[in-house]
Enzyme design. Structure first.
Site, PDB file in Angstrom:
ATOM      1  N   TYR A   1       1.027  -1.251  -0.276  1.00 45.33           N
ATOM      2  CA  TYR A   1       0.274  -0.121  -0.561  1.00 45.33           C
ATOM      3  C   TYR A   1       0.860   1.035   0.439  1.00 45.33           C
ATOM      4  O   TYR A   1       0.582   2.323  -0.826  1.00 45.33           O
ATOM      5  CB  TYR A   1      -0.776  -0.215   1.144  1.00 45.33           C
ATOM      6  CG  TYR A   1      -1.695   0.769   1.541  1.00 45.33           C
ATOM      7  CD1 TYR A   1      -2.958   0.963   0.778  1.00 45.33           C
ATOM      8  CD2 TYR A   1      -2.057   1.683   2.477  1.00 45.33           C
ATOM      9  CE1 TYR A   1      -4.212   2.015   1.167  1.00 45.33           C
ATOM     10  CE2 TYR A   1      -2.528   2.604   2.551  1.00 45.33           C
ATOM     11  CZ  TYR A   1      -3.483   3.104   1.606  1.00 45.33           C
ATOM     12  OH  TYR A   1      -4.347   4.095   1.973  1.00 45.33           O
TER      13      TYR A   1
ATOM     14  N   LYS B   1       0.837   4.211  -2.615  1.00 45.38           N
ATOM     15  CA  LYS B   1       0.551   4.914  -2.955  1.00 45.38           C
ATOM     16  C   LYS B   1       2.238   6.494  -2.661  1.00 45.38           C
ATOM     17  O   LYS B   1       1.748   7.202  -2.831  1.00 45.38           O
ATOM     18  CB  LYS B   1       0.157   5.772  -0.938  1.00 45.38           C
ATOM     19  CG  LYS B   1      -0.927   4.685  -0.713  1.00 45.38           C
ATOM     20  CD  LYS B   1      -1.921   5.400  -1.271  1.00 45.38           C
ATOM     21  CE  LYS B   1      -3.475   4.894  -1.529  1.00 45.38           C
ATOM     22  NZ  LYS B   1      -4.766   5.271  -1.590  1.00 45.38           N
TER      23      LYS B   1
HETATM   24  P1  NDP Z   1     -13.639   2.031   1.555  1.00 46.05           P
HETATM   25  O1  NDP Z   1     -12.749   1.022   1.537  1.00 46.05           O
HETATM   26  O2  NDP Z   1     -14.805   3.052   2.502  1.00 46.05           O
HETATM   27  O3  NDP Z   1     -14.288   2.467   0.049  1.00 46.05           O
HETATM   28  C1  NDP Z   1     -13.536   2.081  -0.634  1.00 46.05           C
HETATM   29  C2  NDP Z   1     -13.935   2.812  -2.352  1.00 46.05           C
HETATM   30  O4  NDP Z   1     -13.497   2.335  -4.219  1.00 46.05           O
HETATM   31  C3  NDP Z   1     -15.127   2.178  -2.353  1.00 46.05           C
HETATM   32  O5  NDP Z   1     -15.602   2.743  -3.317  1.00 46.05           O
HETATM   33  C4  NDP Z   1     -14.881   0.931  -3.458  1.00 46.05           C
HETATM   34  O6  NDP Z   1     -15.612   0.184  -4.654  1.00 46.05           O
HETATM   35  C5  NDP Z   1     -14.156   0.812  -4.253  1.00 46.05           C
HETATM   36  N1  NDP Z   1     -13.395  -0.069  -4.873  1.00 46.05           N
HETATM   37  C6  NDP Z   1     -12.285  -0.557  -4.445  1.00 46.05           C
HETATM   38  N2  NDP Z   1     -11.922  -1.419  -5.301  1.00 46.05           N
HETATM   39  C7  NDP Z   1     -12.090  -0.696  -6.388  1.00 46.05           C
HETATM   40  C8  NDP Z   1     -12.392  -1.760  -7.802  1.00 46.05           C
HETATM   41  N3  NDP Z   1     -11.064  -2.593  -8.441  1.00 46.05           N
HETATM   42  N4  NDP Z   1     -12.797  -1.231  -8.866  1.00 46.05           N
HETATM   43  C9  NDP Z   1     -13.347   0.485  -8.826  1.00 46.05           C
HETATM   44  N5  NDP Z   1     -13.423   0.404  -7.777  1.00 46.05           N
HETATM   45  C10 NDP Z   1     -13.418   0.172  -6.286  1.00 46.05           C
HETATM   46  O7  NDP Z   1     -12.054   3.086   1.179  1.00 46.05           O
HETATM   47  P2  NDP Z   1     -12.254   4.532   2.107  1.00 46.05           P
HETATM   48  O8  NDP Z   1     -13.364   5.350   1.635  1.00 46.05           O
HETATM   49  O9  NDP Z   1     -11.740   4.946   3.254  1.00 46.05           O
HETATM   50  O10 NDP Z   1     -10.675   4.756   1.090  1.00 46.05           O
HETATM   51  C11 NDP Z   1     -11.031   6.107  -0.011  1.00 46.05           C
HETATM   52  C12 NDP Z   1      -9.379   6.425  -0.627  1.00 46.05           C
HETATM   53  O11 NDP Z   1      -8.405   6.972   0.297  1.00 46.05           O
HETATM   54  C13 NDP Z   1      -8.283   4.775  -0.848  1.00 46.05           C
HETATM   55  O12 NDP Z   1      -7.324   5.392  -1.884  1.00 46.05           O
HETATM   56  C14 NDP Z   1      -7.810   4.843   0.763  1.00 46.05           C
HETATM   57  O13 NDP Z   1      -6.219   4.049  -0.039  1.00 46.05           O
HETATM   58  C15 NDP Z   1      -7.780   6.587   1.013  1.00 46.05           C
HETATM   59  N6  NDP Z   1      -6.942   6.375   2.084  1.00 46.05           N
HETATM   60  C16 NDP Z   1      -7.918   6.345   3.166  1.00 46.05           C
HETATM   61  C17 NDP Z   1      -7.913   6.607   4.309  1.00 46.05           C
HETATM   62  C18 NDP Z   1      -8.803   6.159   5.277  1.00 46.05           C
HETATM   63  O14 NDP Z   1      -8.323   6.212   6.892  1.00 46.05           O
HETATM   64  N7  NDP Z   1      -9.715   5.444   5.209  1.00 46.05           N
HETATM   65  C19 NDP Z   1      -5.970   7.365   4.739  1.00 46.05           C
HETATM   66  C20 NDP Z   1      -5.424   7.570   4.043  1.00 46.05           C
HETATM   67  C21 NDP Z   1      -5.887   6.342   2.429  1.00 46.05           C
HETATM   68  P3  NDP Z   1     -16.735  -1.193  -4.561  1.00 46.05           P
HETATM   69  O15 NDP Z   1     -16.379  -2.211  -3.560  1.00 46.05           O
HETATM   70  O16 NDP Z   1     -18.436  -0.773  -4.512  1.00 46.05           O
HETATM   71  O17 NDP Z   1     -16.341  -1.138  -5.865  1.00 46.05           O
END
Ligand code: NDP
Length: 248
Positions: free
Chosen positions: A155, A159
């Site tokens: 990860y 990133k």
């Molecule tokens: P969630 O797990 O809550 O949501 C992830 C989202 O990504 C969902 O909408 C999911 O949709 C989508 N997703 C995952 N894999 C795929 C795929 N192969 N194709 C299309 N869509 C995909 O994550 P967060 O909201 O917490 O995180 C969002 C971003 O922020 C990420 O990049 C994460 O790395 C980053 N981030 C988050 C942090 C945190 O503390 N939460 C901290 C730092 C960074 P679905 O499953 O419906 O396809």
């Protein structure tokens, strides 16, 4: 005074968490938001929610780890609107484990979903942005990619890779009116962080200067800022939004 046509923004990972909050915020700010993720149901619900509040949205189902699927979603959007002004590469996954025990599959899946997808989406979007001489590309990174994090070699590499990628496209596309920036969240309460045990969450909270975990709206506010029409002089930057946790 010239008026600008409604900006079209595509947000990946819009079905929940940070992506959903960014989509809601951009819609509130008057953008037509194209909601993208793998699962249609939550995207349709969000589209309905946005439209109920007077906003504009549409749905583009795609798997960002599949270049053909992601490219088709972006090309379909450009074909439909004859533009794509804002691209938010937010979809991401974690498959944590100490490096000695990390499988090739877990490494590859995280790189593909979190890093390669941003390259594929940008390549598909850039031509339309260049044609309109306007573009805002935002890649959602992480403090893990800035300072590293035990158990997240895949990860953090993805990133950190996003940072080099973003600075490069900022240089390549800057003269065409296109900006590219990374937003690097710290710990934000979402499904992704819900799995963290409460005692560890308390420990993390103790490391955060403002004394709380982040909420998705904290990241949405940053996304609104870097994608604004008048943010054209902000490019190639890593905006760390972590409540003062790292101050890297
Ligand atoms: P969630 O797990 O809550 O949501 C992830 C989202 O990504 C969902 O909408 C999911 O949709 C989508 N997703 C995952 N894999 C795929 C795929 N192969 N194709 C299309 N869509 C995909 O994550 P967060 O909201 O917490 O995180 C969002 C971003 O922020 C990420 O990049 C994460 O790395 C980053 N981030 C988050 C942090 C945190 O503390 N939460 C901290 C730092 C960074 P679905 O499953 O419906 O396809």
């Amino acid at each position: 005074m010239t008026t600008v046509a409604t900006r079209v923004a595509l947000v990946t990972g819009a079905s929940r968490g940070i992506g959903k909050a960014i989509a809601l915020r951009l819609a509130k700010d008057g953008r037509h938001v194209v909601l993208c993720s793998r699962t249609e149901g939550p995207l349709n619900d969000l589209k309905h929610q946005i439209e109920q509040s007077g906003g504009k949205a549409s749905v583009a189902v795609a798997d960002v780890s599949d270049p053909a699927s992601l490219t088709a979603a972006i090309e379909g959007t450009i074909k439909q609107f004859d533009r794509l002004d804002i691209l938010v590469n937010n979809a991401g996954i974690t498959k944590d484990g100490l490096v000695l025990r990390m499988s090739d599959a877990d490494w590859d899946a995280v790189i593909k979903t979190n890093l390669t997808s941003a390259f594929v989406a940008t390549r598909a979007a850039a031509r339309a942005m260049m044609k309109n001489r306007f573009g805002r590309i935002v890649n959602i990174g992480s403090t893990s990619g800035v300072v590293g994090n035990s158990g997240q070699a895949n990860y953090a590499a993805a990133k950190a890779g996003l940072i080099g990628f973003t600075k490069t496209i900022a240089r390549e596309l800057g003269s065409k009116g296109i900006t590219a920036n990374v937003i690097a969240p710290g710990f934000i309460s979402t499904d992704m962080t819900d799995a963290i045990p409460p005692e560890y969450k308390d420990k993390i909270t103790g490391m955060i200067t403002v004394g709380r975990l982040g909420v998705v709206e904290d990241i949405a506010a940053a996304a609104a800022y870097v994608t604004a029409d008048d943010a054209g002089y902000l490019t190639g930057q890593v905006l760390v939004v972590d409540g003062g946790m790292t101050m890297a």
